[in-house]
Design an enzyme around this catalytic site. Sequence first.
Site, mmCIF file in Angstrom:
data_model
loop_
_atom_site.group_PDB
_atom_site.id
_atom_site.type_symbol
_atom_site.label_atom_id
_atom_site.label_comp_id
_atom_site.label_asym_id
_atom_site.label_seq_id
_atom_site.Cartn_x
_atom_site.Cartn_y
_atom_site.Cartn_z
ATOM 1 N N TYR A 185 -30.524 78.376 -31.763
ATOM 2 C CA TYR A 185 -30.485 79.221 -30.568
ATOM 3 C C TYR A 185 -30.734 80.673 -30.960
ATOM 4 C CZ TYR A 185 -29.138 80.310 -25.758
ATOM 5 O OH TYR A 185 -29.158 80.704 -24.441
ATOM 6 N N ASN B 196 -24.299 78.924 -15.691
ATOM 7 C CA ASN B 196 -25.120 78.118 -14.777
ATOM 8 C C ASN B 196 -25.169 78.648 -13.345
ATOM 9 O OD1 ASN B 196 -25.880 76.232 -16.830
ATOM 10 N ND2 ASN B 196 -23.841 75.361 -16.697
ATOM 11 N N ASN C 232 -30.444 67.587 -11.184
ATOM 12 C CA ASN C 232 -29.082 67.108 -11.417
ATOM 13 C C ASN C 232 -28.380 67.867 -12.533
ATOM 14 O OD1 ASN C 232 -31.076 65.789 -13.028
ATOM 15 N ND2 ASN C 232 -29.524 64.384 -13.782
ATOM 16 N N SER C 233 -29.045 68.846 -13.140
ATOM 17 C CA SER C 233 -28.407 69.681 -14.153
ATOM 18 C C SER C 233 -27.384 70.588 -13.486
ATOM 19 C CB SER C 233 -29.455 70.531 -14.874
ATOM 20 O OG SER C 233 -30.013 71.488 -13.978
ATOM 21 N N VAL D 105 -27.307 73.861 -13.515
ATOM 22 C CA VAL D 105 -28.026 74.915 -12.795
ATOM 23 C C VAL D 105 -28.623 74.353 -11.518
ATOM 24 C CG1 VAL D 105 -29.995 76.487 -12.846
ATOM 25 C CG2 VAL D 105 -28.523 76.299 -14.841
ATOM 26 N N TYR E 149 -36.738 78.425 -17.046
ATOM 27 C CA TYR E 149 -35.487 78.835 -17.679
ATOM 28 C C TYR E 149 -34.998 77.816 -18.700
ATOM 29 C CZ TYR E 149 -33.098 75.570 -14.500
ATOM 30 O OH TYR E 149 -32.686 74.447 -13.820
ATOM 31 N N GLY F 79 -36.507 74.105 -21.309
ATOM 32 C CA GLY F 79 -37.612 73.257 -21.757
ATOM 33 C C GLY F 79 -37.108 71.929 -22.289
ATOM 34 N N PHE G 263 -36.885 83.275 -17.363
ATOM 35 C CA PHE G 263 -35.581 83.880 -17.111
ATOM 36 C C PHE G 263 -34.576 83.368 -18.125
ATOM 37 C CE2 PHE G 263 -31.352 84.101 -15.171
ATOM 38 C CZ PHE G 263 -31.306 85.457 -14.903
ATOM 39 N N TRP G 264 -33.763 84.305 -18.645
ATOM 40 C CA TRP G 264 -32.674 83.989 -19.575
ATOM 41 C C TRP G 264 -31.488 84.830 -19.166
ATOM 42 C CZ3 TRP G 264 -32.259 85.849 -25.300
ATOM 43 C CH2 TRP G 264 -31.267 85.115 -25.968
#
Length: 358
Positions: free
Chosen positions: A57, A144, A170-171, A173, A274, A276, A299-300
Amino acid sequence: MSVVSTLALGFTRHGAPASVLTIARVAIPPPPSPHVTLRFLAAPINPADINAVQGTYPILPDMNFSTPEGAPFAVGGSEGVAEIVNVSSGCGHGLDWVRIGSRVVMKNAGFGTWRQFAHATPNDLIPINHSRVSDATAATLMVNPCTAYRMLKDFVQLNEDDVVIQNGANSAVGQSVIQIAKSRRIKTINLIRGTINNDKEPRPDLADLKSTLTCLGADLVLTEEEARSRDGLQRIAALGGGSIAPKLALNCVGGSSSTTLVRTLRAGGVMVTYGGMSKEPVTVPTSAFIFKGVRLQGFWMTRWNELAATDAEKIVERNSMIDDLCSLVSEGKLKEPHFEMVRIDSSEVCVLSNFALK
């Protein structure tokens, strides 16, 4: 109250979480002065936290703790909710929330929230003043729901009855997008995977998942395969009153899924990436740029928070965002995420699944 050590979940080297994560009692670095002492109430495990453990990360926790054996140790976790249990002399002058018993969340990622205690300054923290916001909701608020909120607000002007399309619906976010959009009377088209095991088998819980997202407020839920079919495209068009209407697309998958999103956008539409999850590049037809004027942006939330640290307008905007989200939760319009609560001193804590630490 003097706290010099804490039980924590972390690692002495990067690698596979199952191999490197361990629970240890570590010495807490000397506190800043003035400072508050925090007792963590709950902290979630996000995908980004797993990537940080792996070392992949962009923001990695510092190994600024030490084990009883003297080994450098990094505490995991980027968000969480804590209770102020001590306020040092002279701390928080003029801030009425800097007092014992106040609940707070972290302003920035990388704090190291998978532990029992920590020291911090008021500048590291944001108060949670809404009593109807549970610990689990407060602990999961800053990544989120904030990501969903900003993407629905910052890229295009969305009005009542406008349409947003997203993949990975369904995540965490994605579910926040559905609910926040619903509260603003914005329609959502929600794409989910219809297969599992590298697309070899039908998804067994598909009907239940579609029902769950619909209950959250989704206007249309389609599998990726359905969205590419003629019938799916007609259903997408019908939601916009007969024309291909989405003004905004939110992409956390990439690959062919991002292509599907772009093809549904109206002329001048925007796709915001946002995530991948497919680990495949975003793929966009040349015609979408030339003939439809589609724009692509990224976007982050971490970067947005970094900018907010020195931008007075963004500081005000962040406070307003947190208040808006807490109000939605209090009104029952933004539901508490599904979770399993596991104590940090439990042997189950290193089994990484969708749970929060307590």
